[in-house]
Design a protein around this motif. Structure first.
Motif, PDB file in Angstrom:
ATOM      1  N   PHE A 351       1.033  -1.139   0.008  1.00 15.26           N
ATOM      2  CA  PHE A 351       0.023  -0.026   0.044  1.00 15.26           C
ATOM      3  C   PHE A 351       0.890   1.065  -0.134  1.00 15.26           C
ATOM      4  O   PHE A 351       1.751   1.299   0.801  1.00 15.26           O
ATOM      5  CB  PHE A 351      -0.985   0.080   1.170  1.00 15.26           C
ATOM      6  N   ALA A 352       0.552   2.427  -0.657  1.00 21.97           N
ATOM      7  CA  ALA A 352       1.259   3.392  -0.811  1.00 21.97           C
ATOM      8  C   ALA A 352       1.062   4.199   0.190  1.00 21.97           C
ATOM      9  O   ALA A 352      -0.050   4.718   0.634  1.00 21.97           O
ATOM     10  CB  ALA A 352       0.905   3.978  -2.324  1.00 21.97           C
ATOM     11  N   ALA A 353       2.281   4.741   0.746  1.00 23.70           N
ATOM     12  CA  ALA A 353       2.245   5.358   1.947  1.00 23.70           C
ATOM     13  C   ALA A 353       2.985   6.686   1.750  1.00 23.70           C
ATOM     14  O   ALA A 353       4.285   6.591   1.355  1.00 23.70           O
ATOM     15  CB  ALA A 353       2.609   5.071   3.109  1.00 23.70           C
ATOM     16  N   GLN A 354       2.688   8.061   1.731  1.00 26.04           N
ATOM     17  CA  GLN A 354       3.385   9.387   1.770  1.00 26.04           C
ATOM     18  C   GLN A 354       4.065   9.643   3.039  1.00 26.04           C
ATOM     19  O   GLN A 354       3.382   9.812   4.261  1.00 26.04           O
ATOM     20  CB  GLN A 354       2.538  10.441   1.382  1.00 26.04           C
ATOM     21  N   THR A 355       5.419   9.936   2.939  1.00 32.39           N
ATOM     22  CA  THR A 355       6.365  10.236   4.287  1.00 32.39           C
ATOM     23  C   THR A 355       7.125  11.291   4.095  1.00 32.39           C
ATOM     24  O   THR A 355       7.145  11.664   2.747  1.00 32.39           O
ATOM     25  CB  THR A 355       7.147   8.922   4.791  1.00 32.39           C
ATOM     26  N   ASP A 356       7.811  11.694   5.227  1.00 35.87           N
ATOM     27  CA  ASP A 356       8.805  13.007   4.870  1.00 35.87           C
ATOM     28  C   ASP A 356       9.884  12.390   3.864  1.00 35.87           C
ATOM     29  O   ASP A 356      10.616  13.622   3.451  1.00 35.87           O
ATOM     30  CB  ASP A 356       9.285  13.171   6.293  1.00 35.87           C
ATOM     31  N   ARG A 357      10.083  11.040   3.969  1.00 40.13           N
ATOM     32  CA  ARG A 357      11.334  10.987   3.022  1.00 40.13           C
ATOM     33  C   ARG A 357      10.942  10.378   1.567  1.00 40.13           C
ATOM     34  O   ARG A 357      11.571  10.073   0.809  1.00 40.13           O
ATOM     35  CB  ARG A 357      11.978   9.538   3.725  1.00 40.13           C
ATOM     36  N   GLY A 358       9.836  10.589   1.482  1.00 44.41           N
ATOM     37  CA  GLY A 358       9.078  10.337  -0.002  1.00 44.41           C
ATOM     38  C   GLY A 358       7.910   9.205   0.166  1.00 44.41           C
ATOM     39  O   GLY A 358       7.593   8.912   1.103  1.00 44.41           O
ATOM     40  N   LEU A 359       7.771   8.702  -1.203  1.00 43.20           N
ATOM     41  CA  LEU A 359       6.718   7.604  -1.213  1.00 43.20           C
ATOM     42  C   LEU A 359       7.372   6.325  -0.898  1.00 43.20           C
ATOM     43  O   LEU A 359       8.283   6.016  -1.508  1.00 43.20           O
ATOM     44  CB  LEU A 359       6.028   7.462  -2.677  1.00 43.20           C
ATOM     45  N   VAL A 360       6.688   5.556  -0.244  1.00 47.21           N
ATOM     46  CA  VAL A 360       7.225   4.126   0.274  1.00 47.21           C
ATOM     47  C   VAL A 360       5.811   3.121   0.259  1.00 47.21           C
ATOM     48  O   VAL A 360       4.790   3.710   0.240  1.00 47.21           O
ATOM     49  CB  VAL A 360       7.916   3.985   1.443  1.00 47.21           C
ATOM     50  N   VAL A 361       6.386   1.991  -0.158  1.00 46.18           N
ATOM     51  CA  VAL A 361       5.079   1.047  -0.392  1.00 46.18           C
ATOM     52  C   VAL A 361       5.468  -0.150   0.660  1.00 46.18           C
ATOM     53  O   VAL A 361       6.028  -1.076   0.242  1.00 46.18           O
ATOM     54  CB  VAL A 361       5.116   0.526  -1.770  1.00 46.18           C
ATOM     55  N   PRO A 362       4.910  -0.080   2.004  1.00 45.77           N
ATOM     56  CA  PRO A 362       5.091  -1.244   2.811  1.00 45.77           C
ATOM     57  C   PRO A 362       4.140  -2.364   2.233  1.00 45.77           C
ATOM     58  O   PRO A 362       3.268  -2.289   1.537  1.00 45.77           O
ATOM     59  CB  PRO A 362       4.610  -0.489   4.170  1.00 45.77           C
ATOM     60  N   VAL A 363       4.687  -3.588   2.514  1.00 48.72           N
ATOM     61  CA  VAL A 363       3.937  -4.876   2.234  1.00 48.72           C
ATOM     62  C   VAL A 363       3.265  -5.589   3.424  1.00 48.72           C
ATOM     63  O   VAL A 363       4.213  -5.945   4.199  1.00 48.72           O
ATOM     64  CB  VAL A 363       5.016  -5.795   1.296  1.00 48.72           C
ATOM     65  N   VAL A 364       2.162  -5.939   3.396  1.00 48.16           N
ATOM     66  CA  VAL A 364       1.320  -6.756   4.307  1.00 48.16           C
ATOM     67  C   VAL A 364       1.436  -8.094   3.917  1.00 48.16           C
ATOM     68  O   VAL A 364       0.966  -8.506   2.810  1.00 48.16           O
ATOM     69  CB  VAL A 364      -0.248  -6.306   4.460  1.00 48.16           C
ATOM     70  N   ARG A 365       2.243  -8.960   4.540  1.00 45.68           N
ATOM     71  CA  ARG A 365       2.608 -10.322   3.843  1.00 45.68           C
ATOM     72  C   ARG A 365       1.186 -11.358   4.346  1.00 45.68           C
ATOM     73  O   ARG A 365       0.716 -10.993   5.445  1.00 45.68           O
ATOM     74  CB  ARG A 365       3.715 -10.842   4.423  1.00 45.68           C
ATOM     75  N   ASP A 366       0.991 -12.061   3.427  1.00 44.70           N
ATOM     76  CA  ASP A 366      -0.115 -12.883   3.607  1.00 44.70           C
ATOM     77  C   ASP A 366      -1.501 -12.459   3.834  1.00 44.70           C
ATOM     78  O   ASP A 366      -1.958 -12.875   4.818  1.00 44.70           O
ATOM     79  CB  ASP A 366       0.230 -14.145   4.561  1.00 44.70           C
ATOM     80  N   ALA A 367      -1.723 -11.134   3.222  1.00 45.98           N
ATOM     81  CA  ALA A 367      -2.970 -10.430   3.500  1.00 45.98           C
ATOM     82  C   ALA A 367      -4.179 -11.425   3.324  1.00 45.98           C
ATOM     83  O   ALA A 367      -5.182 -11.118   3.993  1.00 45.98           O
ATOM     84  CB  ALA A 367      -2.780  -9.279   2.459  1.00 45.98           C
ATOM     85  N   HIS A 368      -4.026 -12.567   2.423  1.00 45.77           N
ATOM     86  CA  HIS A 368      -5.051 -13.303   2.090  1.00 45.77           C
ATOM     87  C   HIS A 368      -5.670 -14.186   3.326  1.00 45.77           C
ATOM     88  O   HIS A 368      -6.619 -14.493   3.402  1.00 45.77           O
ATOM     89  CB  HIS A 368      -4.946 -14.064   1.057  1.00 45.77           C
ATOM     90  N   THR A 369      -4.663 -14.249   4.302  1.00 49.15           N
ATOM     91  CA  THR A 369      -4.986 -14.993   5.339  1.00 49.15           C
ATOM     92  C   THR A 369      -5.470 -14.058   6.744  1.00 49.15           C
ATOM     93  O   THR A 369      -5.851 -14.533   7.604  1.00 49.15           O
ATOM     94  CB  THR A 369      -3.703 -15.844   5.955  1.00 49.15           C
ATOM     95  N   CYS A 370      -5.387 -12.833   6.487  1.00 49.92           N
ATOM     96  CA  CYS A 370      -5.818 -11.545   7.631  1.00 49.92           C
ATOM     97  C   CYS A 370      -7.095 -11.405   7.746  1.00 49.92           C
ATOM     98  O   CYS A 370      -7.907 -11.304   6.594  1.00 49.92           O
ATOM     99  CB  CYS A 370      -4.763 -10.539   7.485  1.00 49.92           C
ATOM    100  N   SER A 371      -7.539 -11.196   8.842  1.00 51.28           N
ATOM    101  CA  SER A 371      -8.927 -10.571   9.130  1.00 51.28           C
ATOM    102  C   SER A 371      -8.993  -9.040   8.821  1.00 51.28           C
ATOM    103  O   SER A 371      -7.765  -8.640   8.769  1.00 51.28           O
ATOM    104  CB  SER A 371      -9.518 -11.000  10.418  1.00 51.28           C
ATOM    105  N   ALA A 372     -10.217  -8.357   8.909  1.00 51.40           N
ATOM    106  CA  ALA A 372     -10.144  -7.050   8.551  1.00 51.40           C
ATOM    107  C   ALA A 372      -9.452  -6.439   9.986  1.00 51.40           C
ATOM    108  O   ALA A 372      -8.790  -5.149   9.858  1.00 51.40           O
ATOM    109  CB  ALA A 372     -11.475  -6.418   8.497  1.00 51.40           C
ATOM    110  N   GLU A 373      -9.622  -6.858  10.918  1.00 51.67           N
ATOM    111  CA  GLU A 373      -9.118  -6.506  12.304  1.00 51.67           C
ATOM    112  C   GLU A 373      -7.755  -6.532  12.330  1.00 51.67           C
ATOM    113  O   GLU A 373      -6.980  -5.662  12.593  1.00 51.67           O
ATOM    114  CB  GLU A 373      -9.483  -7.173  13.503  1.00 51.67           C
ATOM    115  N   SER A 374      -7.066  -7.636  11.719  1.00 53.37           N
ATOM    116  CA  SER A 374      -5.525  -7.901  11.830  1.00 53.37           C
ATOM    117  C   SER A 374      -5.090  -6.952  10.838  1.00 53.37           C
ATOM    118  O   SER A 374      -3.917  -6.246  10.811  1.00 53.37           O
ATOM    119  CB  SER A 374      -5.048  -9.221  11.591  1.00 53.37           C
TER     120      SER A 374
END
Length: 485
Positions: A351-374
């Motif tokens: 997911f794209a996230a704007q920070t002071d250092r510029g645009l970064v794209v952190p990754v949620v691993r195994d998102a298909h196994t996660c609930s909306a809460e997690s």
């Protein structure tokens, strides 16, 4: 007799081939302990403090701050076993006299023997790097007692350089930016209580301490006390230049007045990836407007029931994973050498996230196994880590599909550029009240524009349209998502 060992820039993982020296944490002549951070570097992925696996006296440094070094290039040399014995009155005997040009050239060839008697080495392995044979116990070299330099361990824990007394234990800080902010304002991190998970000290904790005027520690306290303590770090007189602002070290001004800013670090990595995406991927974009009124109502009902709050981006992520299960072509990559489409079994959601250092794209691993809460919790954790510069290379790579919520900037639509080597990206515009035909009547509804940019090599418009239509149906009728659970 002291043995001079050369410490090279280690492989920091994920195929990174170079790093820029941001700040040296030690000087020539300093005594360093085993695994003590000695330099802060910025890669194309994250800011990293690099620990030295040797304990001894620093005899040379290679490269000034702002210099880019390739992986495997020498960082510094350490004289192991050069500490002065207790009671010796001449601290100069602890190490060879530093050469005035030691920061740019070695004073003598470093020892090349890879393993035999490195008793001052930890044996710890960084990514793709080791110090040879591990030792049974770690030997820490203590500073000479009679007037010799003090090892700058207090600096890395937020105290002032040369602050008296040993550091009683590790401080719950993982971000070099948080440490730097505390150091520049003379804050002792050991006096702060972290608001992060397991007491982790976050940037907001340090900024709050600055605003509240927490007593400073060490020599820098007097300087920090005279500065304004209102607002965030960027408003304090002694604060560093905000990220992205051209400085003498990073920019040059031409005779015509134009400013040239080098494409380095995160900004350089983004530029390379986007350029490669445009050159290699024949992309196409389709979009649709969707009535998000029911989705907002469902989220409000979930959050009203108690428990951890669920974010809107987490609901879109949950919808995306369900849509990718129906249309796996969009969770793939193209092997151009083999001329094959590689369908990936796991969904690692960026997911794209704007920070002071510029645009970064952190990754949620195994998102298909996660609930909306997690998913909500993980999005919040990675976003905070991105803003504080604490994301690891692993948390910034390996994505298979990306969400881009540009609606937070107040815009309705966009045509996202695919995050190479992925096959698609879903863009989410702002949710705004608009006239909409609902149940045969004109009404004011909460409408969002969704756009999907996809690699036309992996699928055609029918597949992409089916994916986007399913996402829109889940947004308009969240009950549709229950069929996929």
């Amino acid at each position: 007799m002291a043995q001079v060992l050369e410490f090279k820039l280690p492989d920091l993982g994920e195929g990174l081939t170079e790093a820029e020296i941001v700040r040296w944490l030690v000087s020539v002549g300093d005594v360093v302990a085993v695994d003590q951070p000695v330099v802060e570097v910025e890669t194309a992925k994250a800011m990293v403090e690099v620990p030295c696996p040797y304990g001894g006296v620093v005899t040379a440094r290679y490269g000034e701050e702002g210099t880019e070094l390739p992986v495997g290039a020498p960082l510094l040399t350490v004289a192991v076993g050069a500490s002065a014995p207790a009671g010796e009155s001449t601290p100069a005997a602890a190490a060879p006299a530093p050469d005035p040009v030691a920061d740019s050239a070695p004073t003598r060839p470093p020892a090349q023997d890879p393993a035999p008697s490195r008793e001052g080495a930890s044996g710890n392995v960084l990514v793709g790097y080791g110090t040879g044979a591990p030792v049974a116990r770690r030997r820490r070299v203590r500073p000479p007692v009679n007037g010799a330099r003090t090892a700058p361990s207090a600096v890395r824990d937020g105290g002032a350089a040369g602050a008296p007394g040993p550091v009683p234990g590790p401080v719950a800080v993982v971000s070099p930016l948080v440490r730097r902010l505390a150091r520049e304002h003379g804050l002792d991190l050991r006096t702060l209580t972290g608001s992060g998970r397991d007491g982790l000290i976050l940037r907001c904790d340090v900024e709050r301490a600055i605003r509240e005027g927490v007593p400073a520690s060490g020599a820098q306290g007097a300087t920090a006390a005279t500065a304004s303590t209102v607002g965030t770090a960027s408003t304090v007189a002694t604060a560093p230049t905000p990220a992205g602002t051209p400085t003498a070290a990073t920019a040059s001004t031409t005779r015509s007045g134009a400013t040239r800013v080098p494409l380095r670090g995160v900004r350089g990595a983004v530029a390379e990836k986007l350029t490669r995406s445009r050159h290699e991927i024949p992309d196409a974009t389709c979009w649709v407007d969707a009535d998000a009124t029911e989705l907002l109502a469902a989220r409000a009902a979930m959050n009203a029931a108690g428990g951890p709050k669920i974010s809107l981006i987490a609901l879109f992520a949950r919808i995306c994973t369900a849509a990718l299960a129906r249309h796996p072509e969009l969770n793939s990559t193209v092997d151009t050498a083999a001329r094959e489409i590689v369908l990936l079994p796991e969904v690692h959601l960026g997911f794209a996230a704007q920070t002071d250092r510029g645009l970064v794209v952190p990754v949620v691993r195994d998102a298909h196994t996660c609930s909306a809460e997690s998913l909500s919790a993980e999005f919040a954790r990675l976003t905070e880590a991105g803003r504080s510069g604490a994301l690891t290379p692993r948390e910034l790579t390996g994505g298979t599909f990306t969400l881009n919520n540009y609606g937070v900037f107040g815009v309705d639509g966009s045509t996202p550029i695919i995050n190479h080597p992925e096959a698609a990206m879903l863009g989410i515009g702002r949710i705004a009240a608009k006239p909409w035909v609902h149940q045969g009547e004109l009404a004011v509804r909460q409408v969002v524009q969704l756009s999907l940019t996809f690699d036309h090599r992996v699928c055609d418009g029918g597949t992409a349209g089916g994916f986007l239509r399913y996402v829109a149906d889940c947004v308009e009728q969240p009950a549709v998502l229950l069929r996929a659970l």
